[in-house]
Design a protein around this motif. Structure first.
Motif, PDB file in Angstrom:
ATOM      1  N   HIS A 253       0.818  -1.209   0.000  1.00  0.00           N
ATOM      2  CA  HIS A 253       0.000   0.000   0.000  1.00  0.00           C
ATOM      3  C   HIS A 253       0.857   1.266   0.000  1.00  0.00           C
ATOM      4  N   ALA A 254       2.080   1.183   0.484  1.00  0.00           N
ATOM      5  CA  ALA A 254       2.987   2.324   0.326  1.00  0.00           C
ATOM      6  C   ALA A 254       3.283   2.542  -1.152  1.00  0.00           C
ATOM      7  N   ILE A 255       3.487   1.468  -1.890  1.00  0.00           N
ATOM      8  CA  ILE A 255       3.698   1.575  -3.335  1.00  0.00           C
ATOM      9  C   ILE A 255       2.457   2.175  -3.992  1.00  0.00           C
ATOM     10  N   SER A 256       1.260   1.698  -3.590  1.00  0.00           N
ATOM     11  CA  SER A 256       0.016   2.218  -4.146  1.00  0.00           C
ATOM     12  C   SER A 256      -0.147   3.706  -3.837  1.00  0.00           C
ATOM     13  N   LEU A 257       0.206   4.104  -2.624  1.00  0.00           N
ATOM     14  CA  LEU A 257       0.116   5.519  -2.236  1.00  0.00           C
ATOM     15  C   LEU A 257       0.967   6.381  -3.160  1.00  0.00           C
ATOM     16  N   LEU A 258       2.185   5.898  -3.444  1.00  0.00           N
ATOM     17  CA  LEU A 258       3.077   6.681  -4.303  1.00  0.00           C
ATOM     18  C   LEU A 258       2.592   6.664  -5.749  1.00  0.00           C
ATOM     19  N   GLN A 259       2.032   5.550  -6.187  1.00  0.00           N
ATOM     20  CA  GLN A 259       1.499   5.476  -7.547  1.00  0.00           C
ATOM     21  C   GLN A 259       0.331   6.444  -7.742  1.00  0.00           C
ATOM     22  N   ARG A 260      -0.498   6.547  -6.710  1.00  0.00           N
ATOM     23  CA  ARG A 260      -1.673   7.430  -6.793  1.00  0.00           C
ATOM     24  C   ARG A 260      -1.307   8.889  -6.526  1.00  0.00           C
ATOM     25  N   ASP A 261      -0.048   9.109  -6.163  1.00  0.00           N
ATOM     26  CA  ASP A 261       0.423  10.459  -5.861  1.00  0.00           C
ATOM     27  C   ASP A 261      -0.381  11.089  -4.718  1.00  0.00           C
ATOM     28  N   GLU A 262      -0.731  10.259  -3.731  1.00  0.00           N
ATOM     29  CA  GLU A 262      -1.425  10.770  -2.552  1.00  0.00           C
ATOM     30  C   GLU A 262      -0.429  11.485  -1.637  1.00  0.00           C
ATOM     31  N   ALA A 306       0.530   7.781  13.845  1.00  0.00           N
ATOM     32  CA  ALA A 306      -0.218   7.324  12.676  1.00  0.00           C
ATOM     33  C   ALA A 306      -1.663   7.781  12.757  1.00  0.00           C
ATOM     34  N   THR A 307      -2.250   7.734  13.949  1.00  0.00           N
ATOM     35  CA  THR A 307      -3.639   8.161  14.112  1.00  0.00           C
ATOM     36  C   THR A 307      -3.785   9.654  13.837  1.00  0.00           C
ATOM     37  N   GLU A 308      -2.802  10.447  14.271  1.00  0.00           N
ATOM     38  CA  GLU A 308      -2.834  11.886  14.000  1.00  0.00           C
ATOM     39  C   GLU A 308      -2.749  12.175  12.513  1.00  0.00           C
ATOM     40  N   ALA A 309      -2.082  11.268  11.768  1.00  0.00           N
ATOM     41  CA  ALA A 309      -1.932  11.481  10.327  1.00  0.00           C
ATOM     42  C   ALA A 309      -3.183  11.119   9.557  1.00  0.00           C
ATOM     43  N   LEU A 310      -4.126  10.427  10.192  1.00  0.00           N
ATOM     44  CA  LEU A 310      -5.268   9.890   9.466  1.00  0.00           C
ATOM     45  C   LEU A 310      -6.082  10.979   8.777  1.00  0.00           C
ATOM     46  N   GLU A 311      -6.308  12.088   9.472  1.00  0.00           N
ATOM     47  CA  GLU A 311      -7.135  13.148   8.887  1.00  0.00           C
ATOM     48  C   GLU A 311      -6.414  13.906   7.780  1.00  0.00           C
ATOM     49  N   HIS A 312      -5.098  13.673   7.634  1.00  0.00           N
ATOM     50  CA  HIS A 312      -4.338  14.367   6.587  1.00  0.00           C
ATOM     51  C   HIS A 312      -4.076  13.475   5.372  1.00  0.00           C
ATOM     52  N   THR A 313      -4.497  12.229   5.436  1.00  0.00           N
ATOM     53  CA  THR A 313      -4.315  11.355   4.270  1.00  0.00           C
ATOM     54  C   THR A 313      -5.288  11.765   3.187  1.00  0.00           C
ATOM     55  N   GLY A 314      -4.853  11.605   1.959  1.00  0.00           N
ATOM     56  CA  GLY A 314      -5.680  12.082   0.852  1.00  0.00           C
ATOM     57  C   GLY A 314      -6.353  10.996   0.062  1.00  0.00           C
ATOM     58  N   GLY A 315      -6.335   9.749   0.536  1.00  0.00           N
ATOM     59  CA  GLY A 315      -6.956   8.680  -0.237  1.00  0.00           C
ATOM     60  C   GLY A 315      -6.936   7.362   0.499  1.00  0.00           C
TER      61      GLY A 315
END
Length: 358
Positions: A253-262, A306-315
């Motif tokens: 999913h890290a690879i997917s995140l980078l592929q989606r440019d999130e 990680a929980t604090e980052a949840l609201e800043h994830t874009g996808g």
């Protein structure tokens, strides 16, 4: 020199076992002049059953003795030669199968029968001589006694040799993913995934080694005092198995995140580095037999970031990465000796929504 030091006890076991088996077979009432199969059987048992579970060791003893017995009986009847070797191997393996032997006892029976035919063919005509069968039993029993009673392996060391490098590898992998996310380097994340996929063999070896170590700690009196320390390694096994699977999911999913440019919130790589630190601290505490308090704190900190980052994830991929960090934190806390209820109390709460993680 490090490899020699790690194998020092097996070398001593083999040397003592071979000499002791020969000596016992030459004493009355056995009194054999050339008990060739006694040290050979001892070495086979000590070498093949080294650190393995008791059924495997018993299979080795039975395989050696059975092969020698079948070989002796058949050679006394049909003699030695090329065709005889084929017949002896066939019949030795058939007999081993008929008595319910596994692959190990079947193969060892065939190998021992070949030794009878090729190395010590009978010279006294068709007379049946069971000396070699007795020698094989003596050697097998000596090997068993040495591996269980006199010079058993240290079960904690056996467990440590498997778990230490696996925990180090997992720590390196989550740190590599953190670096790949910071640099937005998809190739580095892919490389981490490839390396993570290679850990399954290490996990299988860990479970096998722990089964053998646990059996040594149960049956070897001189190792009973190690059972408490070994228990910590045994408790870690299942969570570590889960960690390897979760790390593979994390990499994908890290690879997917980078592929989606999130977007990659800065808390995500920070949480991964905290996880890496928790794994390294856990390894140190396991080796020392200490309570892993600092490892727990690092794992909880990783889940918090990680929980604090949840609201800043874009996808979706970013949310799954966060979920995997939380799952890995749970695995570390379980490996650190906490119950699942205690883990849930320590984990930071999630924002309300349709999906929950960790």
């Amino acid at each position: 020199m490090r490899r020699v030091r790690l194998t020092a006890l097996p070398i001593v076991q083999s040397a003592v076992g071979a000499a002791l088996a020969w000596w016992i077979a030459t004493l009355p009432p056995i009194d054999h002049a050339q008990p060739f199969f006694a040290p050979i059987a001892a070495l086979i048992v000590l070498g093949g059953g080294l650190g393995q579970r008791m059924p495997r060791v018993l299979e080795l003893v039975g395989g050696v003795a059975l092969g020698v017995l079948v070989g002796d009986l058949l050679v006394a009847w049909i003699g030695a030669g090329v065709i005889q070797i084929a017949l002896v191997v066939t019949l030795a393996m058939v007999v081993a199968v008929l008595v319910g032997g596994g692959p190990l006892i079947v193969t060892q029976a065939a190998a021992s029968a070949v030794l009878v035919v090729t190395l010590v063919p009978p010279v006294d005509g068709p007379t049946i001589n069971l000396d070699r069968f007795v020698d094989a039993l003596v050697g097998g029993i000596v090997g068993l006694v040495i591996s269980v009673l006199l010079l058993p392996l240290n079960p904690v060391s056996a467990a440590r040799r498997q778990i230490d490098p696996l925990l180090t590898t997992l720590a390196e992998l989550v740190e590599e993913v953190a670096d790949a996310l910071v640099a937005r380097d998809r190739a580095a994340a892919t490389k981490a995934l490839e390396r993570a996929r290679e850990t399954q063999g290490d996990v299988d070896a860990m479970h096998s080694a722990l089964e053998g170590a646990n059996e040594v700690a149960r049956v070897a009196p001189v190792r009973w005092r190690e059972r408490g320390h070994l228990g910590a390694f045994l408790d870690v096994a299942v969570p570590v198995d889960h960690m390897t699977r979760n790390v593979r999911v994390l990499c994908r999913h890290a690879i997917s995140l980078l592929q989606r440019d999130e977007p990659v919130p800065r808390e995500v790589p920070q949480s991964l580095r905290a996880l890496g630190g928790a794994l390294r601290l856990l390894r140190i505490d396991l080796d020392r037999g200490d309570e892993p308090r600092e490892s727990r704190l690092s794992a909880v900190a990783a889940a918090q970031m990680a929980t604090e980052a949840l609201e800043h994830t874009g996808g979706f991929a970013g949310q799954v990465v966060v979920a995997q960090v939380r799952s890995l934190a749970v695995d570390v806390l379980l490996a650190a000796g906490l119950s699942r209820d205690e883990v849930q109390e320590l984990l930071p709460g999630l924002p309300e929504g349709p999906v929950s993680y960790g």
